[in-house]
Write an enzyme that holds these catalytic residues in place. Structure first.
Site, short mmCIF file in Angstrom:
data_model
loop_
_atom_site.label_atom_id
_atom_site.label_comp_id
_atom_site.label_asym_id
_atom_site.label_seq_id
_atom_site.Cartn_x
_atom_site.Cartn_y
_atom_site.Cartn_z
N SER A 109 3.11 -1.35 8.57
CA SER A 109 4.19 -1.49 9.57
C SER A 109 5.09 -2.62 9.06
O SER A 109 4.98 -3.76 9.48
CB SER A 109 3.59 -1.80 10.94
N GLY A 113 10.69 -6.20 6.56
CA GLY A 113 10.30 -6.40 5.17
C GLY A 113 9.93 -7.81 4.78
O GLY A 113 9.78 -8.10 3.60
N GLY A 114 9.76 -8.70 5.77
CA GLY A 114 9.40 -10.09 5.45
C GLY A 114 8.14 -10.15 4.60
O GLY A 114 8.08 -10.82 3.57
N LYS A 115 7.13 -9.41 5.06
CA LYS A 115 5.85 -9.52 4.34
C LYS A 115 5.85 -8.63 3.10
O LYS A 115 5.29 -9.00 2.08
CB LYS A 115 4.69 -9.20 5.28
N ASP A 178 0.63 -5.48 9.96
CA ASP A 178 1.33 -6.53 10.70
C ASP A 178 1.81 -5.82 11.97
O ASP A 178 2.91 -5.30 12.02
CB ASP A 178 2.49 -7.06 9.86
N CYS A 231 2.10 -11.46 16.13
CA CYS A 231 2.80 -12.68 16.55
C CYS A 231 2.66 -12.81 18.06
O CYS A 231 3.63 -13.03 18.77
CB CYS A 231 4.26 -12.63 16.11
#
Ligand SMILES: C[S@@+](CC[C@H](N)C(=O)[O-])C[C@H]1O[C@@H](n2cnc3c(N)ncnc32)[C@H](O)[C@@H]1O
Length: 455
Positions: A109, A113-115, A178, A231
């Site tokens: 997920s 695209g941060g991770k 995530d 989060c």
């Protein structure tokens, strides 16, 4: 800020004497972070180059707090993919995961695209990174970020976890979930999340997370690593969910995580019948660290190895179909990118060699996009420009980040310049931004129309 009443009652009950310091953090401003893209720039080079007032994030070597007023998201370096704007606590997830070059990794997920982009840094362009998101528009943004960061070994899909699980049984070395969550840890950053929140929403998120994890675990190899993060603070979406997952899947065990001493343990007293190691999950609390709320669990799959047959990709066999690309590459690049070539319509890609058949999957980006076959000529892609260094091309034109020329380029304007006719890589302070095509000292602008700056 106005927090939901039920949330306040629940957190007070959970945290007892810790509630006061916790709730006081809502009077503070959100924390802002950026993570340097080590695929493009070394930390010391960026620190020499930048005028931003940055402060080190303690748990990420290339992560920094920045002042919101400096707006790094509106700087040419952002377009050049020198960094990714990311909430500091969110950077902890991939630091915990420590992906390795050459592995096969799924970010299930993944949007925006941060991770994914952080994982790619660890992979150093080697191996296979499948980045997926279920929502089409979010998957497209994910794909753009993969492009901006110059990642060559990612495949971006827009699929359900169920359909991916059928295609990739026991396939990946690492999987990141995530998870979509109730977002309690982001109320400070995104006050709109408060409107969506309710006790029922937390329950609905937990059910969805269970389904996603049940699919994810099927795609993991024996001895593979499953990382789960949210989060949010609610035990239902964190310790309780992981506890039940391990009870339902006894071949998984929870691993201990040591990244930063101000991260806290998962709370075993918030679950009924805690499984071994539930206290090894970690929590990032805004009253303990300078960052928003996060939860991370690392699980390892045990048991006998499974054998599966995967359908192989069908790469281009007829070299004639690469003719225009090879002509372009010989004329313009110092080394010619090689690998497993495929054509998607007229678009040419190099696919990570570990990838299997993609037919009937919704694929947004099947690999490293090199460019498009036009009538008897090859047009290089923006993805190719952003993944090249100035010393990898034969012709480039450089502008400084504070010049008028760089703004004109980002706005899509043509400009006059001396140089070699043909394709030129346009760089900002030496880092690639896009293509221009020079003819008689007039540089035609090939910065993509959809990315151009308005003013
Ligand atoms: C917390 S966000 C991911 C953030 C991302 N990992 C990053 O670091 O930028 C959760 C993502 O899960 C996606 N999602 C929602 N429902 C899903 C489902 N049923 N299966 C898989 N992904 C889902 C959402 O579209 C959203 O992009």
């Amino acid at each position: 800020m106005q927090l939901p009443d039920d949330f306040l009652v629940k957190m007070k009950d959970l945290l007892n004497e810790e509630f006061e310091p916790f709730i006081t953090t809502y009077n503070d401003k959100q924390t802002n972070g950026l993570r340097l893209n080590t695929l493009k720039i070394k930390k010391e080079d960026f620190l020499n180059l930048t005028s931003f007032a940055l402060k080190q994030i303690p748990w990420v070597d290339v992560g920094f707090y920045y002042n919101h007023e400096e707006r790094p998201g509106k700087h040419p370096y952002h377009e050049a993919g020198l960094y990714y704007i990311q909430e500091p606590s969110a950077m902890a997830v991939v630091e915990v995961m420590t992906p390795q070059p050459g592995e096969k990794i799924l970010d299930l997920s993944a949007a925006p695209g941060g991770k994914t982009t952080h994982i790619a840094q660890y992979m150093k362009q080697q191996g296979l990174l499948v980045a997926n998101d279920i929502h089409p528009s979010r998957a497209r943004i994910l794909s753009q970020n993969v492009e901006r960061m110059g990642i060559r070994n990612a495949v971006v899909t827009n699929e359900t976890p169920e359909r991916l699980a059928k295609r990739f049984p026991s396939f990946f070395d690492r999987i990141l979930v995530d998870a979509p969550c109730s977002g309690e840890g982001m109320f400070r950053k995104n006050p709109l999340a408060c409107d969506e929140w309710s006790l029922n929403y937390v329950e609905a998120c937990a059910r969805r997370q269970k389904n996603i994890l049940d699919q994810a675990c099927q795609m993991l190899k024996t001895e593979g690593q499953l990382v789960y993060s949210t989060c949010t603070f609610s035990p239902e979406e964190n310790e309780q969910l992981i506890n039940q997952f391990v009870k339902d899947h006894p071949n998984f065990e929870i691993e201990r995580i040591d990244v930063y001493d101000q991260f806290s343990s998962g709370r075993s007293h918030w679950v009924d019948g805690p499984v071994k190691g539930i206290e090894h999950t970690i929590r990032l609390w805004p009253h303990h660290i300078k960052g928003e709320g996060h939860f991370i669990a690392v699980l390892r799959k045990n048991g006998a190895r499974e054998q599966h047959k995967y359908k192989q990709l069908r790469p281009i066999k007829n070299k004639n179909r690469l003719k225009d690309y090879l002509t372009f590459a010989k004329e313009n690049l110092r080394t010619i990118p090689k690998g497993t070539f495929i054509l998607f319509g007229d678009d040419l890609y190099i696919v990570p060699s570990e990838m299997i058949l993609m037919d009937h999957l919704k694929v947004i980006r099947p690999g490293w996009h090199l460019g498009t076959n036009k009538k008897n000529r090859f047009q290089p892609s923006h993805a190719l420009a952003l993944s090249l260094k100035a010393n990898e091309v034969k012709h480039h034109v450089n502008f400084s980040s504070d010049s008028h020329d760089i703004l004109a380029y980002l706005k899509g304007e043509a400009f006059r310049v001396q140089g070699e006719n043909g394709w030129n890589l346009i760089t900002v302070d030496g880092y690639s931004l896009g293509w221009g095509k020079l003819s008689n000292q007039l540089m035609k602008n090939h910065f993509p129309k959809g990315l151009r700056w308005m003013s």
